[in-house]
Design a protein around this motif. Structure first.
Motif, mmCIF file in Angstrom:
data_model
loop_
_atom_site.group_PDB
_atom_site.id
_atom_site.type_symbol
_atom_site.label_atom_id
_atom_site.label_comp_id
_atom_site.label_asym_id
_atom_site.label_seq_id
_atom_site.Cartn_x
_atom_site.Cartn_y
_atom_site.Cartn_z
ATOM 1 N N HIS A 238 0.811 -1.220 0.000
ATOM 2 C CA HIS A 238 0.000 0.000 0.000
ATOM 3 C C HIS A 238 0.843 1.268 0.000
ATOM 4 N N GLY A 239 2.163 1.136 0.214
ATOM 5 C CA GLY A 239 2.997 2.324 0.287
ATOM 6 C C GLY A 239 2.714 3.132 1.539
ATOM 7 N N TRP A 240 3.123 4.419 1.490
ATOM 8 C CA TRP A 240 2.936 5.272 2.648
ATOM 9 C C TRP A 240 1.459 5.649 2.800
ATOM 10 N N VAL A 241 0.932 5.519 4.020
ATOM 11 C CA VAL A 241 -0.443 5.940 4.317
ATOM 12 C C VAL A 241 -0.388 6.910 5.487
ATOM 13 N N ALA A 242 -1.252 7.924 5.449
ATOM 14 C CA ALA A 242 -1.238 8.951 6.488
ATOM 15 C C ALA A 242 -1.731 8.419 7.825
ATOM 16 N N ASP A 243 -2.690 7.520 7.796
ATOM 17 C CA ASP A 243 -3.269 6.978 9.027
ATOM 18 C C ASP A 243 -3.327 5.461 8.892
ATOM 19 N N VAL A 244 -2.558 4.762 9.716
ATOM 20 C CA VAL A 244 -2.503 3.296 9.602
ATOM 21 C C VAL A 244 -3.708 2.618 10.245
ATOM 22 N N ARG A 245 -4.434 3.327 11.107
ATOM 23 C CA ARG A 245 -5.459 2.665 11.912
ATOM 24 C C ARG A 245 -6.571 1.996 11.107
ATOM 25 N N PRO A 246 -7.098 2.614 10.033
ATOM 26 C CA PRO A 246 -8.117 1.903 9.255
ATOM 27 C C PRO A 246 -7.599 0.603 8.652
ATOM 28 N N HIS A 247 -6.295 0.540 8.365
ATOM 29 C CA HIS A 247 -5.702 -0.679 7.817
ATOM 30 C C HIS A 247 -5.461 -1.720 8.906
ATOM 31 N N SER A 252 -5.723 -9.530 11.921
ATOM 32 C CA SER A 252 -5.643 -10.531 12.985
ATOM 33 C C SER A 252 -4.266 -10.526 13.642
ATOM 34 N N LEU A 253 -3.257 -9.999 12.931
ATOM 35 C CA LEU A 253 -1.904 -9.889 13.469
ATOM 36 C C LEU A 253 -1.235 -8.675 12.839
ATOM 37 N N VAL A 254 -0.585 -7.876 13.688
ATOM 38 C CA VAL A 254 0.175 -6.710 13.226
ATOM 39 C C VAL A 254 1.653 -6.981 13.466
ATOM 40 N N ILE A 255 2.475 -6.626 12.477
ATOM 41 C CA ILE A 255 3.919 -6.816 12.565
ATOM 42 C C ILE A 255 4.588 -5.472 12.338
ATOM 43 N N GLY A 256 5.531 -5.122 13.218
ATOM 44 C CA GLY A 256 6.240 -3.860 13.029
ATOM 45 C C GLY A 256 7.157 -3.564 14.185
ATOM 46 N N GLY A 257 7.780 -2.379 14.132
ATOM 47 C CA GLY A 257 8.712 -1.952 15.161
ATOM 48 C C GLY A 257 8.002 -1.505 16.424
ATOM 49 N N ALA A 258 8.802 -1.022 17.374
ATOM 50 C CA ALA A 258 8.267 -0.600 18.668
ATOM 51 C C ALA A 258 8.211 0.913 18.783
ATOM 52 N N GLY A 259 7.945 1.588 17.658
ATOM 53 C CA GLY A 259 7.787 3.034 17.693
ATOM 54 C C GLY A 259 6.525 3.434 18.428
ATOM 55 N N VAL A 263 2.836 1.292 18.433
ATOM 56 C CA VAL A 263 2.460 0.646 19.695
ATOM 57 C C VAL A 263 1.169 1.262 20.233
ATOM 58 N N THR A 264 1.029 2.575 20.111
ATOM 59 C CA THR A 264 -0.206 3.233 20.551
ATOM 60 C C THR A 264 -1.403 2.723 19.770
ATOM 61 N N ALA A 265 -1.254 2.612 18.445
ATOM 62 C CA ALA A 265 -2.364 2.150 17.611
ATOM 63 C C ALA A 265 -2.711 0.695 17.910
ATOM 64 N N VAL A 266 -1.695 -0.147 18.074
ATOM 65 C CA VAL A 266 -1.926 -1.559 18.385
ATOM 66 C C VAL A 266 -2.685 -1.703 19.702
ATOM 67 N N ALA A 267 -2.279 -0.921 20.709
ATOM 68 C CA ALA A 267 -2.940 -1.004 22.014
ATOM 69 C C ALA A 267 -4.368 -0.490 21.938
ATOM 70 N N SER A 268 -4.568 0.651 21.274
ATOM 71 C CA SER A 268 -5.908 1.237 21.247
ATOM 72 C C SER A 268 -6.896 0.374 20.483
ATOM 73 N N LEU A 269 -6.403 -0.377 19.487
ATOM 74 C CA LEU A 269 -7.277 -1.257 18.711
ATOM 75 C C LEU A 269 -7.283 -2.690 19.242
ATOM 76 N N GLY A 270 -6.409 -2.977 20.209
ATOM 77 C CA GLY A 270 -6.358 -4.320 20.781
ATOM 78 C C GLY A 270 -5.938 -5.377 19.773
ATOM 79 N N LYS A 271 -4.767 -5.170 19.150
ATOM 80 C CA LYS A 271 -4.314 -6.064 18.096
ATOM 81 C C LYS A 271 -3.179 -6.980 18.566
ATOM 82 N N ARG A 272 -3.251 -8.238 18.172
ATOM 83 C CA ARG A 272 -2.123 -9.143 18.418
ATOM 84 C C ARG A 272 -0.920 -8.598 17.660
ATOM 85 N N PHE A 273 0.256 -8.665 18.307
ATOM 86 C CA PHE A 273 1.402 -7.889 17.816
ATOM 87 C C PHE A 273 2.661 -8.733 17.814
ATOM 88 N N LEU A 274 3.298 -8.826 16.647
ATOM 89 C CA LEU A 274 4.634 -9.387 16.515
ATOM 90 C C LEU A 274 5.581 -8.209 16.367
#
Length: 349
Positions: A238-247, A252-259, A263-274
């Motif tokens: 998808h390239g660069w997106v301004a807001d990742v939250r709708p994606h 079912s699983l989010v993968i990424g760094g610990a920025g 981390v804020t988006a993962v917590a607020s949406l309650g997403k399983r995180f690698l």
């Protein structure tokens, strides 16, 4: 007349700007005006809820790497190049604003030099303290100069080597910023991989091998990717997106760094995180990832996994209890932090 707050935002990207805007808006709702201060080139300042003081750039050149090139400097500073007219004008404008507006408090996010400058200006400060081991002389002197420190994360995620007196001085604000603006749809089994602007981005060939290793799931990739040719059909860039939250919402699983932002988006949406922590100064992401792992809020892997490791890592990630990471998000964090800042302002008179 109510004395204003100044909120200094250094060159740290959109996440710091969004945090400043959110807190300024919350303070405004309490009747406390807030001026946003910094170099805002490339940011849309129209969303600022109050005055903006745009400062001259203090960077040496376009390829700025955070170093000032000085062979010698006072130990309390990180960055103090000599003969830089932008810095002279920058500090002059901050001083002129403080003299004219008589601020009750200055929030510094983040700069050891500006934290010390606020003290020289006799302005109480609330200095933002990021994750990691920040026990070098400039950080500790900035922390000593501050009236209080603000951690923009929950206390449960504090990690690294942090002196007891620094923890005692810290207001743990929790995740600060705009609340999720999307309705959470049902998860559809997809994996979402996020690469931020601060890292190296994704390797297209490695992503293709990961998607091929877990062919039963669609892989959606947000952020910069290089070296991609023809990938498998279950890999979507998808390239660069301004807001990742709708994606992230249907993932079912989010993968990424610990920025902070992810981390804020993962917590607020309650997403399983690698979590794949990226190298950062002061081990910022490593400390946060270690805390997430300790809490059972994420699976942590150092570096991009080899293809054979993906099936087991995805299975481990999907087995996480998303309620653990969701519990880190406090819906009252922004209002609670604004109330605490208002209390500091009232102490100043």
């Amino acid at each position: 007349m109510t004395r204003p707050v100044g909120y200094y935002v250094h060159h740290q990207g959109a996440g710091h700007w969004q945090r400043a805007v959110a807190l300024a808006r919350a303070l405004g709702a309490l009747g406390r005006p807030c001026t946003l201060i910094g170099t805002f080139a490339g940011l849309d300042t129209a969303e600022a809820p109050g005055p903006v003081l745009d400062l001259p750039d203090d960077r040496l050149d376009r390829d700025f790497d955070g170093r000032d090139g000085a062979t010698d400097r006072p130990e309390c500073f990180h960055y103090v190049p000599l003969n830089h007219p932008g810095i002279r004008r920058r500090m002059g404008r901050i001083a002129a604003w403080a003299a004219a507006d008589d601020p009750a408090l200055m929030i510094v996010d983040v700069s050891a030099e500006v934290a010390l400058f606020a003290r020289l200006l006799s302005v109480p400060s609330l200095v933002v303290r990021l994750s990691g081991t920040r026990t070098d002389r400039p950080h500790l002197d900035a922390f000593r100069a501050a009236s209080r420190l603000l951690a923009p994360f929950p206390e449960a995620l504090d990690g690294g080597e942090v002196p007891d007196w620094v923890r005692a001085k810290t207001l743990y604000g929790g995740f600060l910023g705009a609340a999720p603006s999307v309705a959470a749809p049902d998860e559809d089994g997809r994996i979402v991989v996020v690469f931020g602007r601060g890292g190296e981005g994704g390797d297209g060939r490695a992503l293709a091998r990961a998607a091929e290793a877990v062919p039963e799931r669609d892989w959606h990739v947000l952020g910069p990717v290089t070296g991609i040719g023809t990938g498998p059909k279950n890999l979507h860039l998808h390239g660069w997106v301004a807001d990742v939250r709708p994606h992230l919402a249907p993932a079912s699983l989010v993968i990424g760094g610990a920025g902070d932002g992810l981390v804020t988006a993962v917590a607020s949406l309650g997403k399983r995180f690698l979590c794949l922590p990226e190298p950062r100064a002061y081990d910022e992401q490593e400390a946060k990832a270690a805390a997430l792992k300790r809490l059972g809020a994420a699976i942590v892997h150092r570096g991009w996994p080899d293809a054979p490791a993906w099936p087991d890592l995805v299975a481990e990630g999907l087995a996480l209890d998303p309620g653990i990471v969701r519990a880190l998000a406090d819906s009252t964090a922004l209002a609670r932090t604004a109330d605490a800042i208002e209390a500091l302002c009232r102490q100043a008179g």
